[in-house]
Design a protein around this motif. Structure first.
Motif, PDB file in Angstrom:
ATOM      1  N   LEU A 236     -20.012  38.395 -24.378  1.00 49.55           N
ATOM      2  CA  LEU A 236     -21.085  37.934 -23.716  1.00 49.55           C
ATOM      3  C   LEU A 236     -20.719  36.751 -22.936  1.00 49.55           C
ATOM      4  O   LEU A 236     -21.372  36.744 -21.861  1.00 49.55           O
ATOM      5  CB  LEU A 236     -22.105  37.223 -25.004  1.00 49.55           C
ATOM      6  N   ALA A 239     -19.669  38.487 -19.755  1.00 50.59           N
ATOM      7  CA  ALA A 239     -20.589  39.093 -19.176  1.00 50.59           C
ATOM      8  C   ALA A 239     -21.480  37.909 -18.308  1.00 50.59           C
ATOM      9  O   ALA A 239     -22.015  38.079 -17.199  1.00 50.59           O
ATOM     10  CB  ALA A 239     -21.422  40.047 -20.078  1.00 50.59           C
ATOM     11  N   VAL A 242     -19.520  36.794 -15.202  1.00 47.92           N
ATOM     12  CA  VAL A 242     -19.712  37.731 -14.243  1.00 47.92           C
ATOM     13  C   VAL A 242     -21.082  37.670 -13.622  1.00 47.92           C
ATOM     14  O   VAL A 242     -21.369  37.703 -12.499  1.00 47.92           O
ATOM     15  CB  VAL A 242     -19.445  39.198 -14.854  1.00 47.92           C
ATOM     16  N   ALA A 243     -22.086  37.847 -14.412  1.00 47.82           N
ATOM     17  CA  ALA A 243     -23.572  37.788 -13.987  1.00 47.82           C
ATOM     18  C   ALA A 243     -23.766  36.674 -12.974  1.00 47.82           C
ATOM     19  O   ALA A 243     -24.511  36.435 -11.891  1.00 47.82           O
ATOM     20  CB  ALA A 243     -24.363  37.765 -15.155  1.00 47.82           C
ATOM     21  N   LEU A 246     -22.286  36.709  -9.516  1.00 43.97           N
ATOM     22  CA  LEU A 246     -22.577  38.043  -8.751  1.00 43.97           C
ATOM     23  C   LEU A 246     -24.155  37.602  -8.594  1.00 43.97           C
ATOM     24  O   LEU A 246     -24.525  38.200  -7.398  1.00 43.97           O
ATOM     25  CB  LEU A 246     -22.370  39.359  -9.439  1.00 43.97           C
ATOM     26  N   CYS A 247     -24.819  37.522  -9.434  1.00 41.73           N
ATOM     27  CA  CYS A 247     -26.333  37.428  -9.291  1.00 41.73           C
ATOM     28  C   CYS A 247     -26.742  35.883  -9.121  1.00 41.73           C
ATOM     29  O   CYS A 247     -27.461  35.447  -8.061  1.00 41.73           O
ATOM     30  CB  CYS A 247     -26.929  37.796 -10.548  1.00 41.73           C
ATOM     31  N   PRO A 250     -25.787  33.592  -5.731  1.00 40.80           N
ATOM     32  CA  PRO A 250     -26.492  33.981  -4.591  1.00 40.80           C
ATOM     33  C   PRO A 250     -28.055  33.863  -4.604  1.00 40.80           C
ATOM     34  O   PRO A 250     -28.616  33.137  -3.450  1.00 40.80           O
ATOM     35  CB  PRO A 250     -26.275  35.589  -4.402  1.00 40.80           C
ATOM     36  N   ALA A 251     -28.616  33.926  -6.018  1.00 39.84           N
ATOM     37  CA  ALA A 251     -30.115  33.452  -5.926  1.00 39.84           C
ATOM     38  C   ALA A 251     -30.154  32.306  -5.822  1.00 39.84           C
ATOM     39  O   ALA A 251     -31.081  31.926  -5.199  1.00 39.84           O
ATOM     40  CB  ALA A 251     -30.419  33.932  -7.439  1.00 39.84           C
ATOM     41  N   ARG A 253     -28.445  30.089  -3.957  1.00 42.84           N
ATOM     42  CA  ARG A 253     -28.141  29.727  -2.747  1.00 42.84           C
ATOM     43  C   ARG A 253     -29.389  30.107  -1.862  1.00 42.84           C
ATOM     44  O   ARG A 253     -29.969  29.306  -0.992  1.00 42.84           O
ATOM     45  CB  ARG A 253     -26.983  30.485  -2.281  1.00 42.84           C
ATOM     46  N   ALA A 254     -30.139  31.118  -2.248  1.00 41.81           N
ATOM     47  CA  ALA A 254     -31.275  31.550  -1.371  1.00 41.81           C
ATOM     48  C   ALA A 254     -32.282  30.694  -1.843  1.00 41.81           C
ATOM     49  O   ALA A 254     -33.094  30.322  -0.901  1.00 41.81           O
ATOM     50  CB  ALA A 254     -31.723  32.991  -1.896  1.00 41.81           C
ATOM     51  N   THR A 268     -36.568  23.657 -11.339  1.00 38.21           N
ATOM     52  CA  THR A 268     -35.828  24.820 -11.621  1.00 38.21           C
ATOM     53  C   THR A 268     -34.297  24.762 -11.923  1.00 38.21           C
ATOM     54  O   THR A 268     -33.974  25.315 -12.742  1.00 38.21           O
ATOM     55  CB  THR A 268     -35.926  25.675 -10.002  1.00 38.21           C
ATOM     56  N   GLY A 275     -31.574  26.193 -19.967  1.00 35.52           N
ATOM     57  CA  GLY A 275     -31.614  27.594 -20.348  1.00 35.52           C
ATOM     58  C   GLY A 275     -30.218  27.899 -20.473  1.00 35.52           C
ATOM     59  O   GLY A 275     -29.915  28.487 -21.400  1.00 35.52           O
TER      60      GLY A 275
ATOM     61  N   ALA B   3     -29.522  31.783   4.515  1.00 34.65           N
ATOM     62  CA  ALA B   3     -30.946  31.260   4.397  1.00 34.65           C
ATOM     63  C   ALA B   3     -31.499  32.358   3.434  1.00 34.65           C
ATOM     64  O   ALA B   3     -32.375  32.063   2.688  1.00 34.65           O
ATOM     65  CB  ALA B   3     -31.678  31.546   5.728  1.00 34.65           C
ATOM     66  N   GLN B   4     -30.892  33.435   2.907  1.00 29.90           N
ATOM     67  CA  GLN B   4     -31.179  34.422   1.795  1.00 29.90           C
ATOM     68  C   GLN B   4     -29.989  35.128   1.436  1.00 29.90           C
ATOM     69  O   GLN B   4     -28.815  34.873   1.960  1.00 29.90           O
ATOM     70  CB  GLN B   4     -32.203  35.375   2.382  1.00 29.90           C
ATOM     71  N   GLY B  12     -23.135  43.566  -5.387  1.00 25.84           N
ATOM     72  CA  GLY B  12     -22.444  42.595  -6.631  1.00 25.84           C
ATOM     73  C   GLY B  12     -23.614  42.018  -7.260  1.00 25.84           C
ATOM     74  O   GLY B  12     -23.401  42.148  -8.619  1.00 25.84           O
ATOM     75  N   GLY B  16     -23.640  42.757 -11.212  1.00 27.84           N
ATOM     76  CA  GLY B  16     -23.875  41.411 -12.058  1.00 27.84           C
ATOM     77  C   GLY B  16     -25.022  41.983 -13.343  1.00 27.84           C
ATOM     78  O   GLY B  16     -24.771  41.711 -14.474  1.00 27.84           O
ATOM     79  N   VAL B  19     -23.841  44.355 -15.519  1.00 29.28           N
ATOM     80  CA  VAL B  19     -22.850  43.944 -16.679  1.00 29.28           C
ATOM     81  C   VAL B  19     -23.985  43.058 -17.671  1.00 29.28           C
ATOM     82  O   VAL B  19     -23.668  43.398 -19.070  1.00 29.28           O
ATOM     83  CB  VAL B  19     -21.960  42.784 -15.896  1.00 29.28           C
ATOM     84  N   ALA B  48     -36.243  24.929 -22.514  1.00 31.76           N
ATOM     85  CA  ALA B  48     -36.140  25.811 -21.350  1.00 31.76           C
ATOM     86  C   ALA B  48     -37.473  26.570 -21.237  1.00 31.76           C
ATOM     87  O   ALA B  48     -38.003  26.823 -20.251  1.00 31.76           O
ATOM     88  CB  ALA B  48     -34.998  26.374 -21.503  1.00 31.76           C
TER      89      ALA B  48
END
Lengths: 447, 447
Positions: A236, A239, A242-243, A246-247, A250-251, A253-254, A268, A275, B3-4, B12, B16, B19, B48
């Motif tokens: 876990l 995982a 890695v998540a 990869l996820c 970037p989320a 950053r956006a 947030t 969390g 920006a996104q 990726g 993620g 995974v 949370a």
């Protein structure tokens, strides 16, 4: 607004004190004996007492050039079984009953999580001056203390729970350097903008990442003391990392680029940090590791994130985090050392091994990598600062049963003493060789 | 910084998620069943979840022009016995076990205390536009609802514990106007810099002081439910107020003028607020009254104090205070209303009496004092906003046994509905008469 209490206000002040004293004499006894006090009132009262004592010790120690965290730990030591508990045992049950300590611990955890989140946010490897020197410093400055610490653990099983976990953990505990306290000490010494300061900070930052990663591996591999499933925790954890890369990265950053409301972004990020702390705790790692990982995933060089860091300074870092460090002091019984001469010898051994290994490992490696001898010596003195990170790591070690109360107490005292010694030690080394480092400012390294 | 999420990152992101999903399927069941979870992890997890749900509801309600506090209370209602507890009863024991609720309550109290301290800091009577109108508004706008509320309490003993305390408390509860929510709504409506806005804010500020003083008197006189000594509480409360005015106020003025370190000042003021909260709680009053009193003693118009207020916004007001309002929602069982038609009738009666009495009392008194009829009507609509203050007062009432759970639930719902209705109501009244108030800007009143 007047600059001081105006002369004509003094009769009023005296009158007020008389009224208060009269009220206390008249009604105080009835109050103390007649009412057990509701839990929230006792909690608030304890928080106020702890913060007050920590602030007073912090103000006194500041005069000797010491960082606030020392005031907080020393305040906790004084209020806890080490001092107040020895002098006035009944005060402990009255001032810090079990439910109050539990509530203090929960509130302090929130401060610790925000602190670890901000530490993760500030972790960066893009400002390293000389990669070769930093790499050598991290390798030598952590490798030698790690080996020495593991050796101490093998030779002194009285410090902990035994087994591989105990040996690895004790090695890790001695190889720590505290990034936040070091940064503060460098500013106080006027070294923050020098090549030496940049090298020390970069090495401490990389070392921080290595240490938390190492602790994760130890916890995932051996930390569950047989109650959990190592494969589940390790799987876990991988995982989640890695998540996150990869996820979540970037989320975030956006999100940061799109959301303009600081309030929304603050919510947030804090919800995310708490969390993540909850999730890592659920899978068998310590909450602080999740908060740190989430901080690492936050994009750098964003003004909105910097503002959020400043907003969190006030209450989370200024009020709740001191409760954590005071709690470390409260859980420490210096009296354990006095139980036998062997305990004192163990403490002095750990202190000497930790300091010498850190100094020789860091300084030697930096020197071999090409740093001038005088700067290598000063770097060795600087990196011995264990401060807050060691305190967090020692608490985790006690919680997971790697070390026992004696081992915990020794680690806390080593953290306090090496941190307190850093400033004077660097000043002493500098005085002998003249203050040559200010000439080699590396302001060109700053963005 | 992009920006996104950049196009090439999507494989990726998907990887993620795969995974994470795989890890959850593989190890999730073992995790949920095998490990009870340590208390800190459960606490963090609940924090949370609560913050996440409150933020989501806050974001949705913001689109309808509603203040964040409504999102927090509604989020608490949804997570608590009112919605989630009805649909999925076992979730309550799993998500919010008793120790977690206790820890949440303690952490939330710290947020509430900082909030009340800041409210006290901002209490000022030196910016009142027309003293006559404000005086009349406070008198009529609190007097009539107080009388009406006391009448309701006499007629409907099913709402609380009976006796003088219950009747006085219920009258006070209906006479509340929430200063902080009102200030926010005025900004949203573009009325903050108008004569109407200044009158409404001044009336709410004076009314706040009157309400907390009244609550202090009720608590000191009758609030101890027979367990304490009324004379002790009343005597100590008077001594504390006298000592605050004569000693603490000048001491704080001298301190603020001399201390330059924001960190030190922050610590002193927060320790003072928490300490005062502890002391008032110890002498039998509610902690919030002490925090408010200490805030009132802080000197006004000092930049350092303003900075501290901003620093406390981040965590104490942004994270911990929402936990309090969510806790109010969590303690509310809307299901109680459904138990009998009489309960529904009681709720509608209290809602109608509260709204009509506030509207007629405020508008009528303002009109008699010389405010134009159209502005008087709008002022009546504005002052019906009960928001956060009513929620705090209702919680105190439940805690001290003035109201029972039914009375508490009805007061919470009245607070939520009157607050939610304020914006639309004022807009409706304004639309009928044209937006004439913007012309009468009172920017000359601002310093």
């Amino acid at each position: 607004m007047t600059a001081q209490v105006p002369r004509q206000a003094w009769p009023g002040v005296v009158g007020g004190l008389v009224v208060l004293a009269g009220a206390a004499v008249l009604w105080g006894p009835a109050l103390l004996h007649g009412r057990p006090g509701d839990p929230v009132a006792r909690f608030l009262f304890s928080v106020a007492v702890i913060l007050l004592v920590c602030h007073v010790f912090g103000a006194v120690l500041k005069r000797f050039g010491q960082p606030p965290v020392l005031g907080e730990v020393v305040g906790g030591l004084v209020l806890g079984p080490s001092v107040l508990g020895l002098l006035w045992p009944s005060s402990q049950g009255w001032l810090f009953p079990e439910p109050v300590l539990t509530a203090l611990n929960h509130a302090a955890q929130l401060g610790l999580i925000v602190f670890m989140f901000l530490l993760g946010c500030e972790l960066r490897t893009d400002r390293i001056g000389s990669r070769r020197v930093v790499g050598a410093t991290v390798l030598g400055g952590m490798g030698l203390p790690f080996a020495a610490g593991a050796g101490v653990a093998l030779a002194a099983p009285a410090l902990g729970g035994g087994g591989t976990g105990f040996v690895l953990f004790f090695g890790l505990a001695l190889s720590i350097t505290a990034l936040p306290v070091l940064a503060r000490i460098l500013v106080d010494l006027g070294l923050a903008d020098t090549r030496l300061g940049a090298t020390a900070l970069s090495s401490a930052a990389v070392g921080d990442g290595v240490a938390w990663f190492g602790l994760t591996v130890i916890l995932a591999g051996t930390g569950l003391s047989g109650t959990g499933d190592v494969a589940t925790t390790a799987g876990l954890a991988v995982a989640l990392v890695v998540a996150t890369v990869l996820c979540v990265r970037p989320a975030l950053r956006a999100l940061v680029a799109r959301v303009s409301s600081t309030q929304l972004l603050l919510g947030t990020l804090v919800v995310g940090a708490i969390g993540y702390a909850g999730v890592t705790s659920l899978i068998g790692l310590h909450p602080v590791i999740g908060a740190f990982l989430f901080g690492v995933a936050v994009p750098r060089n964003v003004p909105a994130v910097t503002r959020i860091g400043e907003q969190l300074q006030g209450f989370a870092i200024g009020i709740l985090l001191p409760l954590f460090f005071a709690g470390v002091g409260l859980s420490t019984s210096v009296g354990l050392l006095g139980e036998s001469a062997g305990n004192w010898l163990l403490f002095l051994l750990v202190l000497a091994v930790a300091t010498v290994a850190k100094f020789v490992g860091t300084g030697g490696a930096a020197c071999l990598a090409g740093l001038p001898v005088r700067e290598s010596v000063r770097l060795g003195a600087l990196m011995n600062c264990r401060g807050v990170t060691e305190l967090v790591v020692a608490t985790i070690g006690l919680q997971y049963g790697f070390v026992n109360e004696l081992g915990f107490t020794i680690l806390v005292l080593v953290a306090v003493l090496t941190t307190a010694a850093t400033g004077p030690l660097v000043r002493a080394v500098t005085a002998r060789g003249g203050d040559g480092s200010r000439d080699q400012a590396v302001t060109s390294d700053s963005p």
